[in-house]
Design an enzyme around this catalytic site. Structure first.
Site, PDB file in Angstrom:
ATOM      1  N   CYS A   1     -25.741  -4.852  -8.404  1.00  0.00           N
ATOM      2  CA  CYS A   1     -26.980  -5.124  -7.685  1.00  0.00           C
ATOM      3  C   CYS A   1     -26.659  -5.494  -6.240  1.00  0.00           C
ATOM      4  O   CYS A   1     -26.973  -6.597  -5.777  1.00  0.00           O
ATOM      5  CB  CYS A   1     -27.751  -6.244  -8.373  1.00  0.00           C
ATOM      6  SG  CYS A   1     -28.115  -5.836 -10.067  1.00  0.00           S
TER       7      CYS A   1
ATOM      8  N   ARG B   1       0.794  -1.229   0.000  1.00  0.00           N
ATOM      9  CA  ARG B   1       0.000   0.000   0.000  1.00  0.00           C
ATOM     10  C   ARG B   1       0.832   1.287   0.000  1.00  0.00           C
ATOM     11  O   ARG B   1       0.575   2.207  -0.781  1.00  0.00           O
ATOM     12  CB  ARG B   1      -0.883  -0.011   1.256  1.00  0.00           C
ATOM     13  CG  ARG B   1      -1.922   1.079   1.317  1.00  0.00           C
ATOM     14  CD  ARG B   1      -2.615   1.066   2.685  1.00  0.00           C
ATOM     15  NE  ARG B   1      -2.917  -0.269   3.149  1.00  0.00           N
ATOM     16  CZ  ARG B   1      -4.047  -0.921   2.887  1.00  0.00           C
ATOM     17  NH1 ARG B   1      -4.995  -0.331   2.194  1.00  0.00           N
ATOM     18  NH2 ARG B   1      -4.230  -2.150   3.326  1.00  0.00           N
TER      19      ARG B   1
HETATM   20  C1  LIG Z   1      -0.838  -7.926   2.372  1.00  0.00           C
HETATM   21  C2  LIG Z   1       0.507  -8.233   2.823  1.00  0.00           C
HETATM   22  C3  LIG Z   1       1.545  -7.309   2.665  1.00  0.00           C
HETATM   23  C4  LIG Z   1       1.334  -5.926   2.136  1.00  0.00           C
HETATM   24  O1  LIG Z   1       0.452  -5.198   2.941  1.00  0.00           O
HETATM   25  P1  LIG Z   1       0.287  -3.630   2.707  1.00  0.00           P
HETATM   26  O2  LIG Z   1      -0.798  -3.263   3.687  1.00  0.00           O
HETATM   27  O3  LIG Z   1      -0.146  -3.448   1.307  1.00  0.00           O
HETATM   28  O4  LIG Z   1       1.591  -2.993   2.997  1.00  0.00           O
HETATM   29  C5  LIG Z   1       2.806  -7.692   3.027  1.00  0.00           C
HETATM   30  N1  LIG Z   1       3.053  -8.917   3.517  1.00  0.00           N
HETATM   31  C6  LIG Z   1       2.091  -9.833   3.686  1.00  0.00           C
HETATM   32  C7  LIG Z   1       2.444 -11.164   4.225  1.00  0.00           C
HETATM   33  C8  LIG Z   1       0.784  -9.526   3.348  1.00  0.00           C
HETATM   34  O5  LIG Z   1      -0.170 -10.433   3.534  1.00  0.00           O
END
Ligand SMILES: *Cc1c(COP(=O)(O)O)cnc(C)c1O
Length: 421
Positions: free
Chosen positions: A341, A275
């Site tokens: 929907c 993210r």
């Molecule tokens: C989803 C996830 C991430 C990334 O998470 P962000 O919130 O996008 O930084 C990193 N490592 C693992 C193991 C994840 O499941």
């Protein structure tokens, strides 16, 4: 309320729409690169520092190639993601496999690529050994249980399905050492979309303490600590981004004390953020189809939850700008909807916006991670295109929009003719 930055003008995007109809996702290459460089620079003190971009956030090979060029690796959590990394030309320690409930084929694929395998459970040691053989380097995912508070999205670590317990992980290092594994890593992730910078410093503290203990109890010197993902982004105007320089300085202080101080240096610091790498630099661009006035006012877009599920799924806030009306007062209240929907197909509920008309171009912010990637085909909705705003201002398509033929691709209509209902 302060407006959020948009890297293009209304007239520019209208030209783009002539070529690529809405809805589409647009990513800002310059901003992604600048962000990547700033992150790396913040941790420049740590030799071997690496960010493994969690590609589930935005699994587009063009973005992966850009991030690879910036020195990032990728974090994969499935066989298809591993294959995607392979097709981008990534190999070996550029790839980390952090998965759970892992099938043998996935371990096998990771081993073939020479990826770093991050085990989620103590039983996976035998499972990996039987199904793919143990590699020279292994990482394990630590679930600190009540030693660390989870955050709201991930919840309490003890309820989480991920990782080894404290006792199991120490036993895991002993076992793997006896089986001849040479290099070790440790991983944890107990937060998602967390904006408190101290949280990540505390996470490093938990891991550094564990590293000291593992050295004492299992005689294993851990070579890298993966602090996971979960760094949040300021979805709401006025929220503060996580100050990575501050996080780095806090971690560095603990490193000096606990890692260097105990003769356990060098230790490489890894992250696997998704993210925070691309999220703020992606925009979902849509147009208003209808304004509907019943008990409430609805602005119906040509995009739907199939293009961005977070608001409908978590009630997540995504800022919305009506292009060209940035300076008009936000004095009307709308539910901004898609056409599924499903009544939760709303990008915003009771949002104050300027007066909207059909044909207005609407930009939904912070859609650069967990946006297009979470798309789906419910209601026969097709996933939208992904475009990239290059550093020279050019716009290129990096994934075309799905067509009806894509939707039908898994169905065999030839056999349907002979099928007796
Ligand atoms: C989803 C996830 C991430 C990334 O998470 P962000 O919130 O996008 O930084 C990193 N490592 C693992 C193991 C994840 O499941």
């Amino acid at each position: 309320m302060a407006e959020k930055y948009i890297p293009f003008l209304k007239e520019e995007i209208e030209k783009v729409i002539e070529q690529y109809p809405t809805p589409f996702h647009l990513y800002d290459e310059k901003a992604i690169r600048e962000n990547a460089r700033r992150f790396k620079k913040a941790f420049g003190w740590n030799e071997g520092f690496k960010e493994y971009f969690a590609i589930k956030a935005t699994p587009n090979p063009y973005l992966m190639k850009i991030l690879k060029e910036e020195g990032f690796g990728v974090d994969c959590s499935s066989e298809v993601e591993l294959e995607l990394a392979r097709r981008v030309g990534m190999r070996g320690e550029e790839i980390m496999l952090t998965s759970n409930d892992t099938p043998a084929s996935e371990f096998h694929a990771a081993k073939q690529l020479g990826a770093i395998i991050n085990l989620d459970d103590i039983s996976h040691i035998d499972y990996l050994e039987k199904n793919a053989g143990l590699p020279e380097t292994i990482c394990m995912r630590y679930n600190p249980g009540d030693l660390k508070q989870g955050n709201l999205i991930i919840g309490h670590p003890e309820d989480s399905k991920y990782g080894f317990t404290h006792e199991q992980i120490i036993e895991g290092y002993r076992l793997l050492k006896n089986k001849g594994v040479k290099e070790f890593g440790v991983h944890t992730m107990v937060a998602s979309n967390e904006l408190d910078p101290d949280y990540f410093i505390e996470t490093a503290d938990v891991l550094f303490n564990l590293i000291v203990e593992v050295h004492q109890k299992a005689g294993v010197k851990i070579r890298f600590a993966n602090l996971g993902g979960g760094v949040g982004i300021p979805y709401k105007p006025g929220q503060k981004p996580v100050d990575l320089e501050y996080v780095s300085a806090g971690i560095r202080k603990l490193y000096e004390e606990k890692i260097f101080g105990n003769g356990l240096a060098p230790l490489k610091i890894f992250f696997e953020l998704g993210r925070a790498i691309t999220g703020p630099y992606g925009y979902l661009v849509a147009q208003v189809l209808h304004i509907k006035k019943t008990y409430k006012n609805f602005a119906g877009l040509d995009a739907s939850m199939a293009n961005l599920m977070r608001p409908g799924m978590y009630g997540a806030y995504h800022h919305i700008t009506v292009l060209g009306k940035e300076n008009e007062p936000r004095n009307r209240k709308y539910d901004v909807t898609g056409s599924l929907c499903e009544n939760n197909d709303k990008f915003a509920i009771d949002r104050m916006l300027p007066e909207i008309e059909p044909g207005d171009v609407v930009v939904i912010h912070d859609a650069g991670a967990h946006g297009h990637a979470m798309g789906f085909n419910y209601n026969g909705k097709l996933r939208s295109a992904e475009l990239l705003l290059r550093e020279n201002g050019e716009i290129v398509q990096i994934r075309r929009a799905e067509t009806a033929e894509d939707y039908f691709a898994t169905l065999d209509f030839k056999s349907l003719k002979d099928f007796k209902a």
